[in-house]
Design a protein around this motif. Sequence first.
Motif, short mmCIF file in Angstrom:
data_model
loop_
_atom_site.label_atom_id
_atom_site.label_comp_id
_atom_site.label_asym_id
_atom_site.label_seq_id
_atom_site.Cartn_x
_atom_site.Cartn_y
_atom_site.Cartn_z
N UNK B 67 3.84 -3.68 5.43
CA UNK B 67 4.33 -2.31 5.71
C UNK B 67 3.29 -1.50 6.49
N UNK B 68 2.02 -1.70 6.12
CA UNK B 68 0.96 -0.97 6.82
C UNK B 68 0.90 -1.40 8.28
N UNK B 69 1.04 -2.72 8.51
CA UNK B 69 0.98 -3.23 9.88
C UNK B 69 2.13 -2.64 10.71
N UNK B 85 -5.82 -7.03 11.05
CA UNK B 85 -7.08 -7.03 10.30
C UNK B 85 -7.29 -5.74 9.52
N UNK B 86 -6.92 -4.61 10.12
CA UNK B 86 -7.11 -3.33 9.41
C UNK B 86 -6.23 -3.31 8.15
N UNK B 87 -4.97 -3.71 8.31
CA UNK B 87 -4.07 -3.74 7.16
C UNK B 87 -4.58 -4.72 6.11
N UNK B 123 8.68 -1.59 -7.23
CA UNK B 123 9.33 -0.29 -7.42
C UNK B 123 8.86 0.71 -6.38
N UNK B 124 7.56 0.70 -6.10
CA UNK B 124 7.02 1.63 -5.12
C UNK B 124 7.63 1.38 -3.74
N UNK B 125 7.77 0.10 -3.36
CA UNK B 125 8.38 -0.22 -2.06
C UNK B 125 9.80 0.35 -1.99
N UNK B 126 10.49 0.33 -3.14
CA UNK B 126 11.88 0.77 -3.15
C UNK B 126 12.00 2.29 -3.18
N UNK B 127 11.13 2.93 -3.95
CA UNK B 127 11.35 4.36 -4.21
C UNK B 127 10.49 5.30 -3.38
N UNK B 128 9.59 4.75 -2.57
CA UNK B 128 8.86 5.60 -1.63
C UNK B 128 9.17 5.08 -0.22
N UNK B 129 10.36 5.44 0.31
CA UNK B 129 10.85 4.79 1.53
C UNK B 129 10.23 5.29 2.83
N UNK B 130 9.27 6.21 2.72
CA UNK B 130 8.70 6.77 3.95
C UNK B 130 8.26 5.65 4.92
N UNK B 131 7.56 4.63 4.40
CA UNK B 131 7.08 3.55 5.27
C UNK B 131 7.89 2.27 5.11
N UNK B 132 8.72 2.20 4.06
CA UNK B 132 9.37 0.92 3.78
C UNK B 132 10.86 0.94 4.05
N UNK B 133 11.43 2.15 4.23
CA UNK B 133 12.87 2.31 4.38
C UNK B 133 13.63 1.79 3.15
#
Lengths: 237, 344
Positions: B67-69, B85-87, B123-133
């Motif tokens: 997600x960061x990449x 590499x940064x991610x 859960x975080x991937x699901x409920x914080x959709x700013x970067x993950x949709x």
Amino acid sequence: MSLLEVKGISKHFGGVAALRNVDVQMTSGETLGMIGPNGSGKTTFVNIVTGHLVPDSGQLLFNEGSIAGTAPHRLAALGLTRTYQAVRVFGGLSVGKNIEAAMLLGLPGAPESAERNELVHWLRLDHRLASLAGSLTLFEQRRLELLMRLLQRPQLIMLDEPVGGLAVTEVREMIALLHELKARCSIFVIEHTMRVIRELADRVVVLMAGEKIADGPPADILRDRRVVEQYLGTTHA
Amino acid sequence: MNGRRLAFALALAALAAPFVLEGNRFLAFVFGIVMINLLWASGMNLLYGFVGLMPLMFAGIAGIAAYAMVALTREAGWSFWLATPVAAVGAALVGVLLGLPSLRLKGFYFTLCSLVIQTVLTLAFTFFPRFTNGDTGLNQIAPPDGWGGVPLAGVWFDATLALVATLGVLLSAWIVQTRLGQRFIAIREDDVLAEVMGIDVVRNRIIAFAIVSIYAAVGGCFYASYVGFVSPRSFDVLTSLGIWLCVAFGGRGTIIGPIIGTVILAPIPYLLQELQAFKDVLSGVLIIVVTLVMPAGIYGEIMRRRALRTAVALRAQAAGDPAGATATPAVAAMPGTVDAGVAR
Ligand SMILES: Nc1ncnc2c1ncn2[C@@H]1O[C@H](COP(=O)(O)OP(=O)(O)O)[C@@H](O)[C@H]1O
Ligand SMILES: [Mg+2]
């Protein structure tokens, strides 16, 4: 010079007082024995000195510096090491790999291969280098334990019942080895049987229900009526 | 067996395969997926096989990096080759931080703690959709840029994955024979004794954790750009378990084992796409087989049998030849010892 100084150590496990205000001193080169019935706190004492347990109160000095709260791996580098009542080697690795693991400490002045071989030979493990450590006999495993400690050049080695479980002839051999070990480092030895203590120790500390009840040369301790009655009277010495 | 020669042959095969499979896009794609899983498995093996910890949050860390990449390339316009590499370093830091509370635990308790962390990450991937949709996931993730601004694609993308996986395996083979790797093995065998022998157990576990997180993260970034789509399900606990199974089934604590496990298991979900239910049953059965029948995995089992045969042969020889009776008994190759199959 004072090598080890333990002042007023106490340790409780829940309601059980495993150690009560115990003082022990050791000088460099001395062999100190510790005896006491099962459950009197001997192993707990070693666990505290070697950083495996934190005491409720008291002071710990090694070479006159405080070692309270020092992790076991730091103590190994400082030259304070131990063995276990139940023998402990890397059972899934070969004897050779166990030796390599002991050499990982990488202290300056660690034994070169000639000295290493001499130690291996002295402990009669030369023919076992390729064997799995877990497949060795108990006596061989105890010798491997000693070898791994000696490769790290300890100043003080604390042995928790080094002859426990050995056959009579092996006990005799082990005592002879420990005699020779004295030339290499100071020894603190917990024993259950009076015989080992009498033959090895310069001085003996007697623990009883977590309290030190006597401290002196083995001959005097054996003459002490309290010890004889309470300890030798209740166990087969 | 000559480890170096085998390593060379396998590396060559991996690098040649994309060109052999060029005509069949589907098989070439499955090959690419296998290579990503191989990278993941060799990383997981460092922790599971050599330090003795089973990290079920592995996929979660891969997800953080992926997600960061995507965010760095899409929103900040970075190149994939800078973002990855940064991610990866970022994910390693997050992985170590998340892992800190569990690093004093061992065995089952560590695994349980890592399962909790994985669940929280999912859960975080699901409920914080700013970067993950969220559950919808991110699609049309761009492939990495190749030579001269042309996006990496087709056979060259597959070959890149083969190269990355090969480097990952070789790096893990190198690590386990350094002093660091020897410390890992000592900790795996008996962490209390390792500590008494002067090894800083917690510190070495943190180092192992950082290394493994980087494997997870790099794999995650390549996965996202190769498949082009990620959702929280791409990086859930089942993904962690799948990678674990590749390691355990092939032979943990060896270099060749995870390669065998991955080559056999990683293609299955793609080849059995029509039989979704069967696929889950199969992995359940395999987990049971590995736990009960072959705890050392395929390669561990091969080594054990070989050692047994050698021991029997030596005894027979000793019986026929009294002078040989004192010969050193063969070392039984224990499952998971470093001697078993580390390519040298
Ligand atoms: N980790 C522990 N947790 C709880 N109780 C303990 C622990 N270690 C020792 N004890 C208790 O402390 C007392 C002293 O034990 P120990 O030091 O092992 O005695 P010894 O070595 O003299 O036989 C015993 O009553 C034992 O049950
Ligand atoms: Mg004891």
